[in-house]
Design an enzyme around this catalytic site. Structure first.
Site, PDB file in Angstrom:
ATOM      1  N   TYR A  33       1.006  -1.067   0.062  1.00  0.00           N
ATOM      2  CA  TYR A  33       0.015  -0.075   0.032  1.00  0.00           C
ATOM      3  C   TYR A  33       0.962   1.331   0.030  1.00  0.00           C
ATOM      4  O   TYR A  33       1.873   1.317   0.388  1.00  0.00           O
ATOM      5  CB  TYR A  33      -1.055   0.077   1.251  1.00  0.00           C
ATOM      6  N   ARG A  52       8.084   4.286  -4.900  1.00  0.00           N
ATOM      7  CA  ARG A  52       7.991   3.052  -3.667  1.00  0.00           C
ATOM      8  C   ARG A  52       6.916   2.028  -3.896  1.00  0.00           C
ATOM      9  O   ARG A  52       7.172   0.953  -3.793  1.00  0.00           O
ATOM     10  CB  ARG A  52       7.909   3.824  -2.463  1.00  0.00           C
ATOM     11  N   ARG A 100      -7.481 -20.583  -1.939  1.00  0.00           N
ATOM     12  CA  ARG A 100      -6.648 -20.280  -0.961  1.00  0.00           C
ATOM     13  C   ARG A 100      -5.240 -21.594  -0.977  1.00  0.00           C
ATOM     14  O   ARG A 100      -5.629 -22.707  -1.167  1.00  0.00           O
ATOM     15  CB  ARG A 100      -7.009 -20.518   0.286  1.00  0.00           C
ATOM     16  N   HIS A 102      -0.680 -21.210  -0.059  1.00  0.00           N
ATOM     17  CA  HIS A 102       0.093 -20.395   0.129  1.00  0.00           C
ATOM     18  C   HIS A 102       1.162 -19.986  -0.944  1.00  0.00           C
ATOM     19  O   HIS A 102       1.450 -18.641  -1.137  1.00  0.00           O
ATOM     20  CB  HIS A 102       1.108 -21.069   1.259  1.00  0.00           C
ATOM     21  N   LYS A 148       6.533  -1.690   1.836  1.00  0.00           N
ATOM     22  CA  LYS A 148       5.382  -1.368   2.540  1.00  0.00           C
ATOM     23  C   LYS A 148       4.295  -2.331   2.312  1.00  0.00           C
ATOM     24  O   LYS A 148       3.081  -1.882   1.538  1.00  0.00           O
ATOM     25  CB  LYS A 148       5.057   0.229   1.909  1.00  0.00           C
ATOM     26  N   GLU A 181      12.197   2.212  13.981  1.00  0.00           N
ATOM     27  CA  GLU A 181      11.351   3.376  13.774  1.00  0.00           C
ATOM     28  C   GLU A 181       9.883   3.254  14.532  1.00  0.00           C
ATOM     29  O   GLU A 181       9.785   2.300  15.548  1.00  0.00           O
ATOM     30  CB  GLU A 181      11.094   3.152  12.179  1.00  0.00           C
ATOM     31  N   LEU A 206      10.949   1.151   7.103  1.00  0.00           N
ATOM     32  CA  LEU A 206      10.527   1.572   5.795  1.00  0.00           C
ATOM     33  C   LEU A 206      11.287   3.041   5.634  1.00  0.00           C
ATOM     34  O   LEU A 206      11.119   3.977   6.413  1.00  0.00           O
ATOM     35  CB  LEU A 206       9.035   1.965   5.908  1.00  0.00           C
TER      36      LEU A 206
HETATM   37  N1  PDD Z   1       2.950   5.131   7.429  1.00  0.00           N
HETATM   38  N2  PDD Z   1       7.692   3.419   8.846  1.00  0.00           N
HETATM   39  C1  PDD Z   1       6.444   2.954   9.025  1.00  0.00           C
HETATM   40  C2  PDD Z   1       6.442   1.549   9.549  1.00  0.00           C
HETATM   41  C3  PDD Z   1       5.349   3.617   8.177  1.00  0.00           C
HETATM   42  O1  PDD Z   1       4.183   2.801   8.207  1.00  0.00           O
HETATM   43  C4  PDD Z   1       5.277   4.713   7.628  1.00  0.00           C
HETATM   44  C5  PDD Z   1       4.208   5.603   6.953  1.00  0.00           C
HETATM   45  C6  PDD Z   1       6.440   5.290   7.806  1.00  0.00           C
HETATM   46  C7  PDD Z   1       6.682   6.906   7.027  1.00  0.00           C
HETATM   47  O2  PDD Z   1       6.580   6.828   5.648  1.00  0.00           O
HETATM   48  P1  PDD Z   1       6.224   8.011   4.765  1.00  0.00           P
HETATM   49  O3  PDD Z   1       6.914   9.145   5.169  1.00  0.00           O
HETATM   50  O4  PDD Z   1       6.419   7.524   3.492  1.00  0.00           O
HETATM   51  O5  PDD Z   1       4.813   8.483   4.954  1.00  0.00           O
HETATM   52  C8  PDD Z   1       7.538   4.903   8.368  1.00  0.00           C
HETATM   53  C9  PDD Z   1       1.501   5.303   6.769  1.00  0.00           C
HETATM   54  C10 PDD Z   1       1.350   6.669   6.806  1.00  0.00           C
HETATM   55  C11 PDD Z   1       0.422   4.463   7.189  1.00  0.00           C
HETATM   56  O6  PDD Z   1       0.641   3.542   7.381  1.00  0.00           O
HETATM   57  O7  PDD Z   1      -0.652   5.184   7.498  1.00  0.00           O
END
Ligand code: PDD
Length: 294
Positions: A33, A52, A100, A102, A148, A181, A206
């Site tokens: 996403y 990304r 379904r 895997h 992501k 993070e 991320l």
């Molecule tokens: N999340 N780290 C993680 C684990 C994240 O899920 C996100 C963003 C970031 C920051 O990434 P960016 O600057 O590209 O938004 C770092 C989004 C906002 C979410 O899951 O809603």
């Protein structure tokens, strides 16, 4: 007014938008996403977000669901149909629907969901005036946090713990005691010597689009910065702290667990960077044609 979503080729009210129970996103978290901020009718850093998204697809070997120009058109149409001027757009692509199993299906068409949500920038800026609290939790995630993916259970558990403790975010701590993070944001400190520090881009975090933008802004503002690991102990001693994301911008952190950061108020680095980021959004983002306020 009903919110309208784009689901697999159709625009429909959110309440009528459905996915198949054998969608691999639903059964296996087999999808990715993006979240892109919309400020004053402009998408912020759309290009790196879409880059990304394409990288995440490629890392998971999910085929391209549609062309990039088509995706951009749909994003804009969703925003127009929802009269969203300040908020976010959410884009999700899963491997698709298949019996379904895997292993990847031989043939599956990726599922695409795009919808948007109003989120006033004013509220966020208000929060940034006082700053926020973060708690810390063990980093329990897998070894490909650079993708992501929609597989966010450890992140949800961490965020829930933060909410239960009245905090804004949970910072995840790896087994060596380093801060990786937040659960949905990148983590930052400013050392006593006045150096901005954030975890290096690796498979353990991320690589935030906002993170990269803040690094570029720090450079143009003449602020010293380092991409290196920092421990929780170092964070407790920091002069300032901050989180960044598309939905948090550059948000000052004034308390980590029970430790007050600096003097307990947002610091100079955070204020300068937030101001620079707001200016960047205003000056460098391209307006979405035809958007009207509700
Ligand atoms: N999340 N780290 C993680 C684990 C994240 O899920 C996100 C963003 C970031 C920051 O990434 P960016 O600057 O590209 O938004 C770092 C989004 C906002 C979410 O899951 O809603």
């Amino acid at each position: 007014m009903a919110r309208i979503a784009f689901v697999n080729g159709r625009y429909a009210p959110l309440s009528e938008s459905m996915v198949n129970i054998e969608d691999r996103g639903y059964q296996f978290s087999d999808g990715i996403y993006e979240v892109i901020a919309l400020v004053d009718g402009c998408l912020v850093d759309e290009t790196p977000h879409l880059d990304r998204l394409w990288r995440s697809l490629s890392e998971l070997k999910i085929s391209e669901p549609l062309s990039r120009p088509a995706l951009k058109l749909i994003i804009r149409e969703v925003l127009r149909r929802n009269y969203i001027y300040d908020g976010i757009v959410y884009i999700q692509v899963t491997r698709g629907v298949a019996p379904r199993d895997h292993a990847f299906p031989q043939e599956a068409k990726p599922s695409v969901v795009i919808y948007a949500k109003r989120k006033p920038l004013k509220k966020l800026l208000q929060k940034a005036k006082t700053g926020v609290h973060v708690i810390t939790v063990p980093d329990q995630r897998w070894q490909r946090c650079d993708i992501k993916t929609i597989s966010l259970l450890p992140n949800c558990l961490g965020k829930q713990q933060a909410v239960e403790q009245g905090a804004y975010e949970a910072w995840q701590i790896d087994q060596q005691g380093y801060v990786t993070e937040g659960t949905s944001s990148n983590a930052w400190i400013v050392t006593a010597q006045g150096v901005l520090v954030t975890c290096p881009a690796s498979q353990n975090i991320l690589r935030g689009i906002t993170r990269d933008r803040i690094l570029a802004l720090a450079q143009s503002c003449g602020l010293g910065y380092e991409e290196r690991l920092f421990t929780l102990e170092e964070a407790y001693q920091a002069r300032e702290a901050m989180v960044s994301s598309a939905t948090s911008l550059a948000m000052p952190v004034i308390k980590i667990d029970d430790h007050m950061v600096g003097n307990g108020h947002p610091g100079d680095f955070a204020s300068v960077l937030l101001e620079a980021y707001c200016l960047y959004m205003k000056e460098k983002s391209v307006p979405v044609p035809g958007l009207r306020r509700s």
